[in-house]
Design a protein around this motif. Sequence first.
Motif, PDB file in Angstrom:
ATOM      1  N   LEU B 202      21.080  56.520 133.991  1.00  0.00           N
ATOM      2  CA  LEU B 202      20.952  55.963 135.346  1.00  0.00           C
ATOM      3  C   LEU B 202      19.490  55.666 135.681  1.00  0.00           C
ATOM      4  N   VAL B 203      18.605  56.577 135.291  1.00  0.00           N
ATOM      5  CA  VAL B 203      17.173  56.376 135.578  1.00  0.00           C
ATOM      6  C   VAL B 203      16.656  55.152 134.821  1.00  0.00           C
ATOM      7  N   PHE B 206      18.816  51.816 136.147  1.00  0.00           N
ATOM      8  CA  PHE B 206      18.761  51.407 137.553  1.00  0.00           C
ATOM      9  C   PHE B 206      17.470  51.815 138.280  1.00  0.00           C
ATOM     10  N   ALA B 207      17.094  53.096 138.134  1.00  0.00           N
ATOM     11  CA  ALA B 207      15.981  53.603 138.945  1.00  0.00           C
ATOM     12  C   ALA B 207      14.641  52.979 138.540  1.00  0.00           C
ATOM     13  N   GLN B 210      14.146  49.343 139.539  1.00  0.00           N
ATOM     14  CA  GLN B 210      13.975  49.226 140.993  1.00  0.00           C
ATOM     15  C   GLN B 210      12.517  49.506 141.377  1.00  0.00           C
ATOM     16  N   ILE B 211      11.953  50.532 140.758  1.00  0.00           N
ATOM     17  CA  ILE B 211      10.589  50.921 141.123  1.00  0.00           C
ATOM     18  C   ILE B 211       9.555  49.944 140.552  1.00  0.00           C
ATOM     19  N   LEU B 215      14.244  45.501 141.341  1.00  0.00           N
ATOM     20  CA  LEU B 215      15.574  44.976 141.006  1.00  0.00           C
ATOM     21  C   LEU B 215      16.654  45.862 141.607  1.00  0.00           C
ATOM     22  N   ARG B 216      17.475  45.284 142.474  1.00  0.00           N
ATOM     23  CA  ARG B 216      18.598  46.038 143.025  1.00  0.00           C
ATOM     24  C   ARG B 216      19.653  46.218 141.928  1.00  0.00           C
ATOM     25  N   PRO B 217      20.599  47.196 142.093  1.00  0.00           N
ATOM     26  CA  PRO B 217      21.584  47.431 141.041  1.00  0.00           C
ATOM     27  C   PRO B 217      22.367  46.190 140.634  1.00  0.00           C
ATOM     28  N   THR B 218      22.788  45.365 141.613  1.00  0.00           N
ATOM     29  CA  THR B 218      23.582  44.195 141.231  1.00  0.00           C
ATOM     30  C   THR B 218      22.733  43.164 140.488  1.00  0.00           C
ATOM     31  N   LEU B 221      22.837  43.664 136.882  1.00  0.00           N
ATOM     32  CA  LEU B 221      24.029  43.176 136.168  1.00  0.00           C
ATOM     33  C   LEU B 221      23.841  41.739 135.696  1.00  0.00           C
ATOM     34  N   PHE B 235       4.181  46.905 144.442  1.00  0.00           N
ATOM     35  CA  PHE B 235       4.464  46.397 143.102  1.00  0.00           C
ATOM     36  C   PHE B 235       3.195  46.131 142.294  1.00  0.00           C
TER      37      PHE B 235
END
Lengths: 327, 303
Positions: B202-203, B206-207, B210-211, B215-218, B221, B235
């Motif tokens: 997950l890190v 996704f995580a 994002q940081i 990038l958002r989760p979707t 994809l 950023f």
Amino acid sequence: MSESTARVKALAAHEYRAAVRSKILLVLLGILVTITVVSVYVAAVDHRSKVADYAAYRAAAQASGLARIAPSTLAPLSLLRGALEYLEIIGAVVAITLGYLTVSRERANRTLTLIRSRPVTAGELASGSLLGAVGLFTTLVAATTIVGVVCVGLIGNDWINAAQGFKLLLAAIAAIIYLGAFYCVGAIATANTRVAANGLMIALGIWLLVVLILPQLGDTLDADNQIPGGLFKALTLDRAGETEILKHFSTYETTRISIEEASFAKHYERFAFAMTEVQDKYRGFSLGRLLGAKRNDIGWMIFYSFALVFGLRWSFRRQPTIPQETT
Amino acid sequence: MTATIARQQIVSLLRQRTFVVLLATLIVMTALAGVLGWSSHHTIVGVYDEAVKLLASRGDPAPPNPFLLKPTLALLSNMVVYIPFIGALLALVLGHLSLVDDETVGRLIFSRRISRTEYMIGKIVGAAIVLVAILLASLAVSTISLAIVNRTMPTGADLGRLAAFYALSWLYLMVFVLIGMVTVLVTRRRSLALLSAMGAWLVITFAFPQITSGLRPTQSLNPIVDPASTSQAFFRFTAKARPYSIVEQYKAASASILRTAGTESTTSILRQVAPLLGLSIVLAVVGIGLVDRHDYSSGSNDE
């Protein structure tokens, strides 16, 4: 308070306490909260400059004596999109883990058969465990929502009003129901397998299908997503032209939409995005109109939730009990 | 002795039907990417034909066929999403299963004349061979899908790019095999090991994006990575870690290799692959170090 209610409350308190003591669950929650805060912070910083631009435009328009000033199209609630998506993807994993731990912990301590041997019905056991889990999800969603709203207000310089707050509350309730459903998936899968780890793997497989694969399939099959920048734009077609052409692809569109409909996650996402003004087309809708437009998603969420609660009750009823011996 | 352990590992995965499950899942995943590619082709052609008719009725000229804008290997763009999502989870399970069953019989294994380093290398080699076999099957399905959808056999250059993409995917998945192994060695319960490995996934997936890239989760994809601008102070600081976000580097390198999003020089692709290689080596070394100190005397708690 009836004896049954007292037993349900005791089981719920036990579930909540046990969850808070689990280190792995706390780590997963930590990951979820950290990246949620980052996503809202990033969106809020970007939003602040847009709010400043609009304020500058408004001041200039007023100074020049313009009679009609265009209203702001900014939607502060939409900044919470990242938080909602994280609840959808990672929150579901947290919920499955909690459901798995509910069963595996009692099995490992050999207390599940003991509880079942007491005058506690399967319904009370299911209700108590689910209530405890819902209590934890409520804490989690409330913390995420409050942090999000404060970030939008303080960093984005845009505080939400009462009407927006109520819509956000509905989105938060949907998130709690969504997480409760995945809790049931984790507990049902674990309760129905001899080795708890296998139940966890089955539940994660369901998560993968429902949360990642089905919604991605629906999006990928969207005719307009076939070319970077949009297929209809590449064909120089306007909205009317797009609608006209899609009439020839009704079966294809029905199949694509049906794939999305099969995903509980997609219904939660559509509802939550509509409530938080993520989708432009719902901005400016009254609450009644919004709920009417989303009745299909609400119906599916209620259906899946009830089915899973019954599944949880059925699974707990199947757990073995220690035979009562008379001496 | 390393070869014996690797062989035992492969035989064990075959007997447990784990190999068949992994193979079937990856083949279904590849076939799904092929079906989606075919569907995309079919839809574009259909929409184009209807658009030409509609535009002609309005007296407008027909635009160029957008299908011609799609690269030859665009059919596989969904694989770039499925490998980090489904493939990586399968790789975690492969790494987990490679070590977890030995938690209870470890004492017996180490009563033989075998060093723990040889044991761990054997386990890694066994899992690596299983991954190669599965990815070769996926490569074959991809080649057949390309031939069917494009109605011509892939050229030598296309096949070379496909092979490079699968080699990169193997390296990416090896990182997750090793994470699956390391989490077994650092936890005492098999379920906790699996959940810790999931946390790492997950890190990474996704995580971290994002940081570093907003990038958002979707957005994760999506096969094409579109990182946030570094105009934001946040950023400007976090983007420095972007080269170490292995999922972003994997997607960017895959898009360059398959030429689905522009072309990059071999040097820049190698630069994107370097963190993956580095992490694999670090995890392998950590795994060897951990297995050396691991206590096999108490066994593991199944729950």
